[in-house]
Write a protein that holds these residues in place. Structure first.
Motif, short mmCIF file in Angstrom:
data_model
loop_
_atom_site.label_atom_id
_atom_site.label_comp_id
_atom_site.label_asym_id
_atom_site.label_seq_id
_atom_site.Cartn_x
_atom_site.Cartn_y
_atom_site.Cartn_z
N GLY A 48 0.78 -1.23 0.00
CA GLY A 48 0.00 0.00 0.00
C GLY A 48 0.81 1.28 0.00
N THR A 49 2.15 1.17 -0.07
CA THR A 49 2.98 2.38 0.01
C THR A 49 3.46 2.87 -1.36
OG1 THR A 49 5.00 1.07 0.35
CG2 THR A 49 3.80 1.80 2.32
N VAL A 50 3.17 2.13 -2.43
CA VAL A 50 3.69 2.53 -3.74
C VAL A 50 3.18 3.91 -4.18
CG1 VAL A 50 3.72 1.97 -6.21
CG2 VAL A 50 4.16 0.19 -4.51
N PRO A 51 1.87 4.20 -4.12
CA PRO A 51 1.42 5.54 -4.53
C PRO A 51 2.09 6.65 -3.73
CG PRO A 51 -0.45 4.05 -4.37
CD PRO A 51 0.72 3.33 -3.77
N ALA A 52 2.15 6.49 -2.41
CA ALA A 52 2.79 7.51 -1.57
C ALA A 52 4.28 7.60 -1.86
CB ALA A 52 2.56 7.19 -0.10
N PRO A 64 12.26 5.36 8.54
CA PRO A 64 12.75 6.57 7.88
C PRO A 64 13.73 6.28 6.74
CG PRO A 64 12.76 6.88 10.25
CD PRO A 64 12.42 5.44 10.01
N GLU A 65 14.54 5.22 6.89
CA GLU A 65 15.48 4.88 5.83
C GLU A 65 14.76 4.54 4.53
OE1 GLU A 65 17.49 3.56 9.71
OE2 GLU A 65 15.48 3.55 8.84
N MET A 66 13.62 3.85 4.65
CA MET A 66 12.86 3.51 3.45
C MET A 66 12.19 4.73 2.86
SD MET A 66 13.23 0.50 2.34
CE MET A 66 11.85 0.51 1.18
N GLN A 67 11.74 5.66 3.72
CA GLN A 67 11.19 6.92 3.20
C GLN A 67 12.24 7.65 2.37
OE1 GLN A 67 9.64 9.34 6.36
NE2 GLN A 67 8.20 7.81 7.07
N LEU A 68 13.45 7.72 2.88
CA LEU A 68 14.53 8.40 2.16
C LEU A 68 14.88 7.65 0.89
CD1 LEU A 68 16.60 10.65 2.02
CD2 LEU A 68 18.07 9.33 3.57
N LEU A 69 14.88 6.31 0.94
CA LEU A 69 15.20 5.53 -0.25
C LEU A 69 14.15 5.76 -1.34
CD1 LEU A 69 17.17 3.48 -1.45
CD2 LEU A 69 15.73 1.64 -0.54
N TRP A 70 12.88 5.86 -0.97
CA TRP A 70 11.83 6.18 -1.93
C TRP A 70 12.12 7.52 -2.61
CZ3 TRP A 70 8.34 3.75 -4.56
CH2 TRP A 70 7.69 2.63 -4.07
N ILE A 97 6.11 11.02 -2.94
CA ILE A 97 7.16 11.66 -2.17
C ILE A 97 8.44 11.78 -3.00
CG2 ILE A 97 8.26 9.64 -1.07
CD1 ILE A 97 8.18 11.22 1.57
N GLY A 98 8.70 10.80 -3.87
CA GLY A 98 9.87 10.88 -4.73
C GLY A 98 9.75 11.99 -5.77
N THR A 99 8.54 12.17 -6.29
CA THR A 99 8.30 13.26 -7.26
C THR A 99 8.43 14.62 -6.59
OG1 THR A 99 6.79 11.81 -8.51
CG2 THR A 99 6.65 14.18 -8.91
N THR A 146 0.50 9.89 5.00
CA THR A 146 0.22 8.79 4.07
C THR A 146 0.70 7.47 4.67
OG1 THR A 146 2.35 8.87 2.89
CG2 THR A 146 0.63 10.40 2.16
N LYS A 147 0.60 6.40 3.91
CA LYS A 147 1.04 5.09 4.35
C LYS A 147 2.52 5.05 4.70
CE LYS A 147 -2.31 1.90 4.09
NZ LYS A 147 -2.55 0.87 5.13
N LEU A 148 3.28 6.01 4.20
CA LEU A 148 4.72 6.02 4.48
C LEU A 148 5.04 6.26 5.94
CD1 LEU A 148 6.24 7.91 1.40
CD2 LEU A 148 6.38 5.47 1.94
N LYS A 149 4.09 6.79 6.70
CA LYS A 149 4.34 7.01 8.12
C LYS A 149 4.52 5.68 8.86
CE LYS A 149 -0.58 7.27 9.36
NZ LYS A 149 -1.67 8.14 9.88
#
Length: 298
Positions: free
Chosen positions: A69-73, A185-191, A77-79, A178-181
């Motif tokens: 469920g995190t792909v759209p978010a 944090p490392e995965m948020q940054l990697l996205w 966030i990457g854009t 979003t689902k990224l919460k």
């Protein structure tokens, strides 16, 4: 290190040092833009930064799997990350570090304004509203004043810095709403890095030649961005955020524009007119009010 309820001496020194690092980072971008085209530079930074973060995740034995469920978010966030750094790197190509520092670090102001509408429990208080008004006035003074001293003041650069600040606020909002919460944090940054790299590199040819007679100092600037800022710096910030209260950590953000103006003057010989001084005071006061924790009843 166990979680703490307040900022101690280590936290204060670390957060002050991080504010200096972020300010110095703007000088590095400004100098490196002379050798590498800004969007190409930003794309390389994201590409190699993503590799560093991925290797860090694997070295720590953490999972790099995409959470359901995190792909759209993640794509969003990457854009937003790509948009932020297109605007920031171009802003530093068009105008001075001192002006960008005052405008770009108003990010918490725009985050507070958006959070009032979009995040439950993030309503603006009278104090935060006053801080928002002061910071907005400060940005207006900075943008309206065209006294750049060295002739580098650019309305386009100022507006790009403002757009970058709003993009940064959008990233923070995306990470919290979003689902990224629910991911590390490392995965948020990697996205952010993985999605932004192809966007930036694909757009880079639209902004002119990719190389601007790069010298050793410009490649060193790229390496500094990848290793010190994107990898170690961002992870250190996230680590501090996991230890100390978020509001207390955010309160140190008002130091970044102060150090940015000082380093632009000291290292790049940029003139600091009275208008930028007034804008800096207003923005810093606004940041302090927005980040000030509410009083608790006894």
């Amino acid at each position: 290190m166990p979680r703490k309820s307040r900022i101690d001496a280590f936290g204060a020194v670390s957060l002050t040092g991080f504010a200096v690092l972020l300010a110095f980072n703007q000088v590095v971008i400004k100098v490196t833009n002379d050798g590498l085209q800004p969007i190409f530079f930003a794309g390389l930074r994201s590409l190699f930064g993503a590799l560093c973060i991925y290797l860090w995740i694997r070295a720590r034995g953490l999972s790099a799997r995409i959470a359901p469920g995190t792909v759209p978010a993640g794509l969003l966030i990457g854009t937003l990350f790509a948009v932020e750094f297109i605007c920031l790197f171009l802003a530093l190509d068009y105008t001075t570090v001192t002006r960008v520092s005052v405008i770009f670090y108003t990010m918490p102001i725009w985050l507070a304004l958006a959070g009032h509408v979009l995040i439950e429990g993030e309503r603006l208080t009278m104090m935060k509203s006053a801080g928002l008004a002061l910071a907005f006035l400060g940005v207006s003074v900075a943008i309206v004043s065209r006294g750049g001293g060295d002739g580098e003041a650019s309305l386009l650069g100022d507006l790009l810095a403002l757009a970058a600040a709003m993009g940064w606020a959008g990233i923070a909002l995306c990470a919290r709403a979003t689902k990224l919460k629910e991911v590390r944090p490392e995965m948020q940054l990697l996205w952010q890095l993985t999605v932004s790299a192809p966007i930036l590199l694909a757009l880079a040819p639209l902004y002119g030649p990719l190389l601007r007679d790069p010298q050793a100092i410009h490649w060193a600037g790229l390496a500094f961005q990848v290793v010190v800022i994107v990898s170690a710096g961002f992870l250190f910030w996230l680590w501090l955020l996991s230890i100390f209260p978020a509001a207390s950590v955010a309160a140190f953000s008002f130091l970044s524009p102060i150090f940015g103006v000082a380093l632009g003057w000291a290292l790049l010989d940029e003139a600091v007119g009275w208008e930028i001084g007034v804008a800096l005071v207003l923005v810093s006061a606004g940041l302090i009010l927005v980040n000030r924790p509410p009083r608790t009843a006894r």
